[in-house]
Design a protein around this motif. Sequence first.
Motif, PDB file in Angstrom:
ATOM      1  N   GLU A 188       0.835  -1.206   0.000  1.00 28.57           N
ATOM      2  CA  GLU A 188       0.000   0.000   0.000  1.00 28.57           C
ATOM      3  C   GLU A 188       0.869   1.256   0.000  1.00 28.57           C
ATOM      4  N   SER A 189       1.921   1.252   0.820  1.00 29.21           N
ATOM      5  CA  SER A 189       2.824   2.408   0.870  1.00 29.21           C
ATOM      6  C   SER A 189       3.554   2.586  -0.457  1.00 29.21           C
ATOM      7  N   VAL A 190       4.052   1.477  -1.018  1.00 26.02           N
ATOM      8  CA  VAL A 190       4.770   1.558  -2.291  1.00 26.02           C
ATOM      9  C   VAL A 190       3.874   2.086  -3.395  1.00 26.02           C
ATOM     10  N   LEU A 191       2.652   1.584  -3.476  1.00 26.65           N
ATOM     11  CA  LEU A 191       1.761   1.991  -4.565  1.00 26.65           C
ATOM     12  C   LEU A 191       1.330   3.456  -4.433  1.00 26.65           C
ATOM     13  N   ILE A 192       1.128   3.927  -3.208  1.00 27.82           N
ATOM     14  CA  ILE A 192       0.835   5.350  -3.023  1.00 27.82           C
ATOM     15  C   ILE A 192       1.982   6.187  -3.584  1.00 27.82           C
ATOM     16  N   CYS A 193       3.222   5.775  -3.262  1.00 28.52           N
ATOM     17  CA  CYS A 193       4.392   6.514  -3.746  1.00 28.52           C
ATOM     18  C   CYS A 193       4.544   6.397  -5.259  1.00 28.52           C
ATOM     19  N   VAL A 194       4.370   5.194  -5.801  1.00 30.35           N
ATOM     20  CA  VAL A 194       4.565   4.971  -7.237  1.00 30.35           C
ATOM     21  C   VAL A 194       3.526   5.714  -8.064  1.00 30.35           C
ATOM     22  N   GLY A 236       3.444  12.800 -10.767  1.00 30.82           N
ATOM     23  CA  GLY A 236       4.306  13.976 -10.671  1.00 30.82           C
ATOM     24  C   GLY A 236       5.165  14.135 -11.908  1.00 30.82           C
ATOM     25  N   VAL A 237       5.631  12.992 -12.467  1.00 37.05           N
ATOM     26  CA  VAL A 237       6.416  13.034 -13.702  1.00 37.05           C
ATOM     27  C   VAL A 237       5.536  13.442 -14.882  1.00 37.05           C
ATOM     28  N   THR A 238       4.393  12.766 -15.046  1.00 35.37           N
ATOM     29  CA  THR A 238       3.547  13.042 -16.219  1.00 35.37           C
ATOM     30  C   THR A 238       2.938  14.439 -16.169  1.00 35.37           C
ATOM     31  N   ALA A 250      14.025   7.918 -17.101  1.00 35.16           N
ATOM     32  CA  ALA A 250      14.869   7.721 -15.921  1.00 35.16           C
ATOM     33  C   ALA A 250      14.175   8.233 -14.662  1.00 35.16           C
ATOM     34  N   LEU A 251      13.416   9.322 -14.796  1.00 35.73           N
ATOM     35  CA  LEU A 251      12.679   9.855 -13.651  1.00 35.73           C
ATOM     36  C   LEU A 251      11.684   8.829 -13.116  1.00 35.73           C
ATOM     37  N   ILE A 252      11.001   8.137 -14.017  1.00 33.96           N
ATOM     38  CA  ILE A 252      10.022   7.124 -13.598  1.00 33.96           C
ATOM     39  C   ILE A 252      10.721   5.966 -12.894  1.00 33.96           C
ATOM     40  N   VAL A 253      11.885   5.556 -13.422  1.00 31.24           N
ATOM     41  CA  VAL A 253      12.659   4.491 -12.773  1.00 31.24           C
ATOM     42  C   VAL A 253      13.061   4.925 -11.360  1.00 31.24           C
TER      43      VAL A 253
END
Length: 682
Positions: free
Chosen positions: A106-112, A118-120, A479-482
Amino acid sequence: MTDTPAAAPTKRVELTIRALILGCLLAVVFTAANTYLGLKVGLTFASAIPAAVISMAILRMFKTSTIWENMTVQTVASVGGAMSSIIFVLPGLVMVGWWLEFPFWESVLICVFGGILGVTFSIPLRRALVVEADLPYPEGVAAAEVLTVGSRGAEQTESAVRENKAGLLIVVAGSIVSAGYALLVAGRVFAGEAAKFIKLPAALGGGATGMGFGMQFALLGAGHLIGLTVGLAQAFGLLLAWGIAVPILTSPDTIAWLTAHGIPSIATTLPAGVGAEELASTVWRREVRFMGAGVIAVAAIWTLIKLAGPLIGGLTSALAANRRRNAGEVLDRTEQDIPINIVAGLSVACLIGIGGILAWFAQGNPTLASSTAVLVAGGLIYVVLIGFAVAAICGYMAGLIGSSNSPVSGVGILAVVIASVLMLGVLAIAGLPADPSVVAFALIVTAVVFAVAVIANDNLQDLKTGQLVQATPWRQQTALIVGVVAGAIVIPLILNLLNKAFGFEGGPAGIADEPLAAPQATLISALARGVIGGDLRWDLIGIGALIGVVIIILDAVLNASTKGRVKLPPLAVGIGFYLPAAVTTMLVIGAVCGWFYDKAIKTTRFADVGRRMGVLLASGLIVGESLFLVMTAGVIVATGNDAPFAMLPEGSTWPAMLSGIAVFAVLTLALYAWIRGRSAKV
């Protein structure tokens, strides 16, 4: 500054597997360091420059390495480190009692999902805010300078190699010194903080106050990076809090007046004859801090108002440029973003994922289950509208004052207040009670928006660096997405480790029972709980807001009368008001040390190199201590021992304090003298 290397290879080596792997490894290091620093002092540092230096030193072993490949490493590492700023919100879910630990997926997916948005969201803003806007982008320009100097052609290779080696040595040495000192503090050889609290004489009101400073090299390094203007503004906030507000609110006359008029005061709930330290600390923590929140909120709103005109102009320019591209304009390689249809697809996929998280949360709570559709729809609309707005605002602020100084926490405060007020509307429509699940839902939505804000804040700084070294935007955006994914995977692991070892203020105690302040998360969770529960101390926030207005006026007067030479950034004042005194004092000391160092080398032939080395030293000081304390948390959790490195018994406070002050001062002077000497030899 030259934009491209003098002798670039014929093949353009840019987005490579080795660059992505090295970038992800550095992202793990800087994310861990920033996570600890953010929870300790409410500040994070930009990792682009140390990441660039480390990358150039390592990739130089490959004959085909280029400036653009180093750019890729730096981009992945810096955005991963920036992702750590999500800890300004997520610990709030532990503080309000909703989470006992941080669920990994849940924490990872909120961040991802929030980070990729934020990138798009920032991609359409690149032309307006990076290419066409006349913004300084201090950290982006500095990182480009480091990359260019370190990646020049054969005739300057020897000089570049010397600077790279010196820079890497300084980062490593700074890390070792700060980690070594932190080890001695953990061993009780030195005290980690020096503080003194006093009761004032009756002639001065009879209240209590105190002062102290934390002997931590991470704080010294952070102070160097924020600079003198911000540091002195924080000192002014410290003076307002501990020199005026705390003494007044702890004065017997004030307490009697508040009691007579039926105004709540935390001082009246304390036992008679309570000591100066407990009295002053309690009043600051429970009352003065909320005044600081008012200052921060007003400063953030004022920043948004000032940015409205330039922001609208920039967005209009971006839309016009997009229409020209759609009409068939041929794009130069340096203007090739990720295609807009892919940007739209990624954005929709992230929104679907966010909707799934919100629906899963609502369905899992009896109070919210019946209103799942309304909550999910409202949450997604909020993320799109507020998320894009904060992406633009934070991107512009990063260009204006740098991503480290950009007031994303102020934007987060506004976001949680708006989200909480909207939740009140949902409660009224659906007839739901204001229970903890409502507060938790508001915090999760705010966490997503905050992830958008912090990544947009960092991305546009990185894109400016890419523009200056003529990187390909779509490769850099990939690279930002990675980097987002790399940082997101690390964050819940570090948070769980620190939570078990130390705990967070207001949450369950850790093994060592030395809770981390997590200042922004504490404030944001308190605001959400207070707005939804109806018991927020609006009077204290209102007083802080009035103070904020006065500071804004004072800043405008100083700016006009000195033609910009003297400034009083309102947000920095609010942060000085809000952070613990020991933290703020050392940040100010670090800012002053950095100013003296820069002034001492200003007229030398190695001034530019020396300034870069100063930034690298500061970064090393932060990384070393932060990583040591993250490791300490792991040892505490593994052994169950709350003081695993103790060398001396408790109780030797004064000798440890005096010796700590002396050694800290000597090491500080020695480090600055050493990097000055190293800079002269480059």
